[in-house]
Design an enzyme around this catalytic site. Structure first.
Site, PDB file in Angstrom:
ATOM      1  N   ARG A 157       0.819  -1.215   0.000  1.00 40.96           N
ATOM      2  CA  ARG A 157       0.000   0.000   0.000  1.00 40.96           C
ATOM      3  C   ARG A 157       0.851   1.261   0.000  1.00 40.96           C
ATOM      4  NH1 ARG A 157      -0.815   2.141   5.476  1.00 40.96           N
ATOM      5  NH2 ARG A 157      -2.983   2.744   5.129  1.00 40.96           N
ATOM      6  N   TRP A 164      12.762   6.984   6.870  1.00 40.45           N
ATOM      7  CA  TRP A 164      13.711   6.097   7.536  1.00 40.45           C
ATOM      8  C   TRP A 164      13.758   4.719   6.896  1.00 40.45           C
ATOM      9  CZ3 TRP A 164      13.569   2.779  12.347  1.00 40.45           C
ATOM     10  CH2 TRP A 164      12.314   2.221  12.599  1.00 40.45           C
ATOM     11  N   ASP A 165      12.646   4.285   6.290  1.00 37.67           N
ATOM     12  CA  ASP A 165      12.678   3.032   5.528  1.00 37.67           C
ATOM     13  C   ASP A 165      13.819   3.036   4.519  1.00 37.67           C
ATOM     14  OD1 ASP A 165       9.471   1.644   5.372  1.00 37.67           O
ATOM     15  OD2 ASP A 165       9.859   3.512   6.429  1.00 37.67           O
ATOM     16  N   ASP A 317       4.645   3.232  14.972  1.00 36.26           N
ATOM     17  CA  ASP A 317       3.218   3.493  15.091  1.00 36.26           C
ATOM     18  C   ASP A 317       2.438   2.183  14.924  1.00 36.26           C
ATOM     19  OD1 ASP A 317       4.349   3.683  12.491  1.00 36.26           O
ATOM     20  OD2 ASP A 317       2.634   4.803  11.744  1.00 36.26           O
ATOM     21  N   GLU A 501       6.865  -7.031   5.533  1.00 35.36           N
ATOM     22  CA  GLU A 501       7.191  -5.818   6.283  1.00 35.36           C
ATOM     23  C   GLU A 501       7.712  -6.114   7.680  1.00 35.36           C
ATOM     24  OE1 GLU A 501       4.731  -1.774   7.529  1.00 35.36           O
ATOM     25  OE2 GLU A 501       3.688  -3.690   7.326  1.00 35.36           O
TER      26      GLU A 501
END
Length: 570
Positions: A157, A164-165, A317, A501
């Site tokens: 998505r 930061w990824d 988060d 992920e």
């Protein structure tokens, strides 16, 4: 093609007075050319579309709230909004039809089907072009912000680049010898610093009100491995702008005060926290935030919204780390917590500013940045070390003391070489005893149902742990983290032919759960960390394309008996 605005004139520098008694920091900016001031940011869709945006999100017209946040108006939003106000109360009005007529919805990405029989490395190398995007221009009312160079998105998505990824993705690009892509992504982030004065959470208008963990210094350092000191000198102005963003307002703070991202403790120590400039629901998670705020009527909704947004800025988060009650997201209070990982990253930024200044021949500023780094290191050791528990932890601005919770963030001072050696060994022991699981490093030991809690493990935290532990000679624990996480990645890939992920580290071969959206595959930072770890466990003269059957010896460490991969049931 957009020309990256990497301007070098009129750059920011700081004059710092560091008194021994109070370590008071005084920042004075040199005058900058007017054209270098950040542009006025474009408005996010919740402001552009007002009641229409709220109504679409409130009735949950789309399963994922990010869908409408990413939708592109086909004409001036003011005209669309005027039409909506005229039509919405008419008999037979169809909101979905109205949206379909007036907006272009984001397209579903094509399902990538990898060739059969690929090794883990071959699969990742084949994904780089699949995850690469180019957005040299965007529609006038598009929430997507154009970038001058191609970039790699996480996947699923996530149709934009994330701050930061990207560093952990870039580690993999470098391992795959795609230095051109590494350079492109650094240029894009430099362009954002010049355009907006900071690197936003992602290249969307609704992300402009916050940043993410500050890894730009690491990116420049990575590029310098290939380009030498030229990269440091080239991006020194942007490193300075990054620092100015995080330290905004520090010169006016009195002890016990905070301003946006910077705090001054009662003893004069200057540290930082996460902050979002807005206090409204996030457009990409609109109804989730409204529901969370309504569940706690004893707190102002705006306060909850800002704390939710600030947690998004942290990258975690969400997590029990930010909450008074791990089972109640509405008790989140991110802005009253001084995170140990953020301050370790800013220590690294200060050290890199010193290094880049020295490379540019500016020894005076180099010395000033070194003094700032030393002051921050002292602050970390004084306020972010829990002596009773024996690990680094966050500081609580309300209770005015260090918190007790152990999280994977405890390893960040080791990662940036800011930890005292005796404390590093205690952190290693705590990590091994409380966070290390069969499938890698757990984010926390709390099972809250949030995605940045147990039993989930995330690729970036595995790498921070591995490198941080290695920095202090804790090679066996580092190898345990690496080996267990890689085994998890390999087992999941063997079963599903994808990298995801996050992972459930309580076992091996299972993707993680929790969070506001389904598990995403792709996945940028997992790909990057996996390649780094593969090259860590296999000798350069004999690289491996998949995870070996037995755990290799940790370099320079006494080695326990080799462990075979844990078998899992498909």
């Amino acid at each position: 093609m957009i020309t990256p605005a990497l301007r070098h004139s009129g750059t920011l520098s700081f004059a710092i007075k560091l008194t021994v008694a109070s370590t008071l920091l005084t920042f004075a900016s040199l005058s900058a050319h007017a054209e270098e001031q950040p542009a006025s940011p474009p408005q996010p869709p919740d402001i552009l579309l007002g009641p229409l945006f709220n109504d679409v999100q409130s009735v949950k017209l789309f399963p994922d709230q990010k869908t409408f946040a990413d939708a592109v108006p086909n004409s001036d939003p003011l005209m669309i909004l005027a039409d909506y106000r005229m039509q919405r109360n008419q008999s037979g009005f169809d909101l979905r039809h109205f949206v379909d007529v007036n907006f272009t919805l984001p397209k579903e990405g094509e399902k990538y089907v990898p060739p059969e029989g690929q090794s883990l490395r071959e699969h990742i190398d084949g994904l780089w072009p699949v995850l690469t995007r180019t957005t040299e221009s965007a529609g006038k009312w598009d929430s997507l912000l154009p970038l001058p160079e191609p970039y790699v998105v996480p996947g699923g998505r996530f149709r934009e680049v994330y701050y930061w990824d990207s560093y952990f993705t870039m580690l993999g690009l470098a391992e795959s010898d795609h230095w051109d892509k590494v350079a492109d992504m650094v240029a894009n982030f430099g362009y954002e610093l010049d355009s907006w004065g900071h690197i936003p959470n992602g290249n969307r208008t609704y992300y402009l009100s916050r940043s993410q963990p500050p890894f730009f210094a690491f990116m420049v350092e990575l590029l310098a491995q290939h380009e030498g000191d030229d990269a440091l000198k080239k991006y020194l102005p942007q490193l300075q702008k990054e620092y100015a963003y995080w330290m905004e307002g520090v010169e006016n703070l009195q002890p016990g005060e905070q301003n946006k991202r910077v705090v001054k403790l009662d003893d004069g120590t200057v540290l930082n926290r996460y902050w979002d400039d807005r206090d409204t629901p996030r457009p990409e998670s609109w109804m989730e935030d409204i529901t969370t705020a309504k569940s706690n009527p004893n707190r102002p909704a705006t306060e909850i919204y800002r704390d939710l947004r600030s947690a998004a800025a942290s990258g975690w988060d969400f997590s029990s780390r930010w909450m008074d009650d791990p089972n109640q997201l509405s008790t989140i209070r991110t802005t009253s917590i001084v995170p140990v990982d953020l301050n370790a990253l800013l220590y690294k930024l200060e050290k890199m500013l010193a290094r880049a200044s020295k490379a540019a021949g500016d020894d005076a500023n180099a010395n000033q940045y070194e003094a700032l780094a030393s002051a921050r290191q002292k602050g970390i050791e004084t306020h972010l070390w829990n002596n009773q528990e024996g690990w680094y932890a966050d500081y609580d601005l309300k209770s005015k003391k260090v918190r007790n919770q152990l999280t994977a963030a405890t390893l960040f001072p080791l990662y940036v070489n800011a930890a005292a050696k005796d404390r590093a060994s205690k952190v290693a022991a705590a990590t091994q005893a409380h966070l290390l699981q069969p499938g890698g490093l757990s984010t926390t030991s709390v099972k809250s149902g949030q995605q940045w809690d147990a039993p989930n493990g995330w690729a970036p935290l595995q790498w921070v742990a591995t490198e941080g532990l290695q920095n202090y000679g804790q090679d066996n624990v580092a190898m345990d983290v690496t080996w267990r996480f890689l085994t998890n990645v390999q087992h999941t890939y063997d079963r599903e032919q994808k990298l995801v992920e996050k992972y459930d580290v309580s076992s091996t071969g299972t993707g993680g759960g929790g969070g506001e959206y389904p598990l995403q595959d792709g996945f940028g930072w997992t790909n990057g960390v996996t390649l780094k770890m593969l090259d860590l466990i296999c000798p350069k003269e004999k690289p491996c394309d998949s995870v070996p059957a037995t755990r290799p010896a940790a370099p320079g460490a006494s080695q326990p008996a080799p462990q075979k991969q844990v078998e899992t049931t498909p």
